[in-house]
Design a protein around this motif. Sequence first.
Motif, PDB file in Angstrom:
ATOM      1  N   GLU A  68     -35.244 -50.135 -52.103  1.00 32.60           N
ATOM      2  CA  GLU A  68     -34.402 -49.073 -52.664  1.00 32.60           C
ATOM      3  C   GLU A  68     -35.114 -47.717 -52.620  1.00 32.60           C
ATOM      4  O   GLU A  68     -34.522 -46.695 -52.251  1.00 32.60           O
ATOM      5  N   ALA A  69     -36.392 -47.708 -52.960  1.00 34.63           N
ATOM      6  CA  ALA A  69     -37.159 -46.458 -52.930  1.00 34.63           C
ATOM      7  C   ALA A  69     -37.271 -45.933 -51.500  1.00 34.63           C
ATOM      8  O   ALA A  69     -37.191 -44.719 -51.268  1.00 34.63           O
ATOM      9  N   LEU A  83     -35.560 -41.909 -47.513  1.00 31.89           N
ATOM     10  CA  LEU A  83     -35.069 -41.588 -46.175  1.00 31.89           C
ATOM     11  C   LEU A  83     -33.749 -40.816 -46.236  1.00 31.89           C
ATOM     12  O   LEU A  83     -33.546 -39.866 -45.483  1.00 31.89           O
ATOM     13  N   SER A  84     -32.865 -41.209 -47.138  1.00 33.16           N
ATOM     14  CA  SER A  84     -31.578 -40.509 -47.229  1.00 33.16           C
ATOM     15  C   SER A  84     -31.770 -39.090 -47.751  1.00 33.16           C
ATOM     16  O   SER A  84     -31.050 -38.174 -47.353  1.00 33.16           O
ATOM     17  N   PRO A 109     -21.522 -44.442 -46.448  1.00 37.73           N
ATOM     18  CA  PRO A 109     -22.900 -44.835 -46.756  1.00 37.73           C
ATOM     19  C   PRO A 109     -23.238 -44.673 -48.233  1.00 37.73           C
ATOM     20  O   PRO A 109     -22.760 -43.758 -48.906  1.00 37.73           O
ATOM     21  N   SER A 110     -24.046 -45.596 -48.714  1.00 37.91           N
ATOM     22  CA  SER A 110     -24.592 -45.518 -50.070  1.00 37.91           C
ATOM     23  C   SER A 110     -25.866 -46.352 -50.086  1.00 37.91           C
ATOM     24  O   SER A 110     -26.081 -47.204 -49.220  1.00 37.91           O
ATOM     25  N   VAL A 111     -26.681 -46.101 -51.073  1.00 46.35           N
ATOM     26  CA  VAL A 111     -27.906 -46.887 -51.201  1.00 46.35           C
ATOM     27  C   VAL A 111     -27.544 -48.349 -51.429  1.00 46.35           C
ATOM     28  O   VAL A 111     -28.111 -49.252 -50.806  1.00 46.35           O
ATOM     29  N   LYS A 112     -26.555 -48.595 -52.281  1.00 47.94           N
ATOM     30  CA  LYS A 112     -26.176 -49.971 -52.609  1.00 47.94           C
ATOM     31  C   LYS A 112     -25.708 -50.747 -51.374  1.00 47.94           C
ATOM     32  O   LYS A 112     -26.163 -51.871 -51.138  1.00 47.94           O
ATOM     33  N   SER A 113     -24.823 -50.148 -50.583  1.00 46.92           N
ATOM     34  CA  SER A 113     -24.330 -50.865 -49.398  1.00 46.92           C
ATOM     35  C   SER A 113     -25.440 -51.056 -48.366  1.00 46.92           C
ATOM     36  O   SER A 113     -25.512 -52.089 -47.697  1.00 46.92           O
ATOM     37  N   SER A 114     -26.311 -50.071 -48.246  1.00 42.35           N
ATOM     38  CA  SER A 114     -27.424 -50.185 -47.310  1.00 42.35           C
ATOM     39  C   SER A 114     -28.370 -51.309 -47.717  1.00 42.35           C
ATOM     40  O   SER A 114     -28.816 -52.095 -46.881  1.00 42.35           O
ATOM     41  N   LEU A 115     -28.679 -51.384 -49.016  1.00 45.18           N
ATOM     42  CA  LEU A 115     -29.570 -52.439 -49.498  1.00 45.18           C
ATOM     43  C   LEU A 115     -28.979 -53.818 -49.240  1.00 45.18           C
ATOM     44  O   LEU A 115     -29.678 -54.737 -48.833  1.00 45.18           O
ATOM     45  N   LYS A 116     -27.686 -53.952 -49.480  1.00 40.45           N
ATOM     46  CA  LYS A 116     -27.025 -55.240 -49.271  1.00 40.45           C
ATOM     47  C   LYS A 116     -27.186 -55.688 -47.821  1.00 40.45           C
ATOM     48  O   LYS A 116     -27.526 -56.841 -47.547  1.00 40.45           O
ATOM     49  N   VAL A 144     -35.985 -49.664 -40.544  1.00 40.52           N
ATOM     50  CA  VAL A 144     -35.968 -48.714 -41.657  1.00 40.52           C
ATOM     51  C   VAL A 144     -37.388 -48.498 -42.179  1.00 40.52           C
ATOM     52  O   VAL A 144     -37.800 -47.361 -42.433  1.00 40.52           O
ATOM     53  N   GLU A 145     -38.153 -49.570 -42.318  1.00 40.77           N
ATOM     54  CA  GLU A 145     -39.542 -49.438 -42.768  1.00 40.77           C
ATOM     55  C   GLU A 145     -40.357 -48.642 -41.751  1.00 40.77           C
ATOM     56  O   GLU A 145     -41.197 -47.827 -42.121  1.00 40.77           O
ATOM     57  N   GLY A 146     -40.107 -48.867 -40.465  1.00 36.94           N
ATOM     58  CA  GLY A 146     -40.804 -48.117 -39.426  1.00 36.94           C
ATOM     59  C   GLY A 146     -40.480 -46.631 -39.490  1.00 36.94           C
ATOM     60  O   GLY A 146     -41.370 -45.781 -39.339  1.00 36.94           O
TER      61      GLY A 146
END
Length: 89
Positions: free
Chosen positions: A25-26, A31-32, A53-60, A72-74
């Motif tokens: 999440e962080a 990034l956003s 887009p939202s943090v919640k949908s991206s995390l899912k 995403v980590e890269g």
Amino acid sequence: MNDDASPPAPPPAQPRNPLHGLTLEAIVTALSEEYGWEGLDARIPLRCFAFEPSVKSSLKFLRKTPWAREKVEGLYLFMLRERKRQTRP
């Protein structure tokens, strides 16, 4: 006597790993904020960054999709390197 009752050993310290201790999440939030959702989609074309887009949908999505999470980590690590490079005299 059963050794299974002993507590698990703590994970090894990772002082040189910039992702250590960060939640997904962080990472997505940072990034956003840095690139915006449109900029994220341009760098990593994923539906979760392009459509509502939202943090919640991206995390899912990212929690279920290891290859996307790695990208995403890269990008997060790239962002950190770029910030460090830009602050050097």
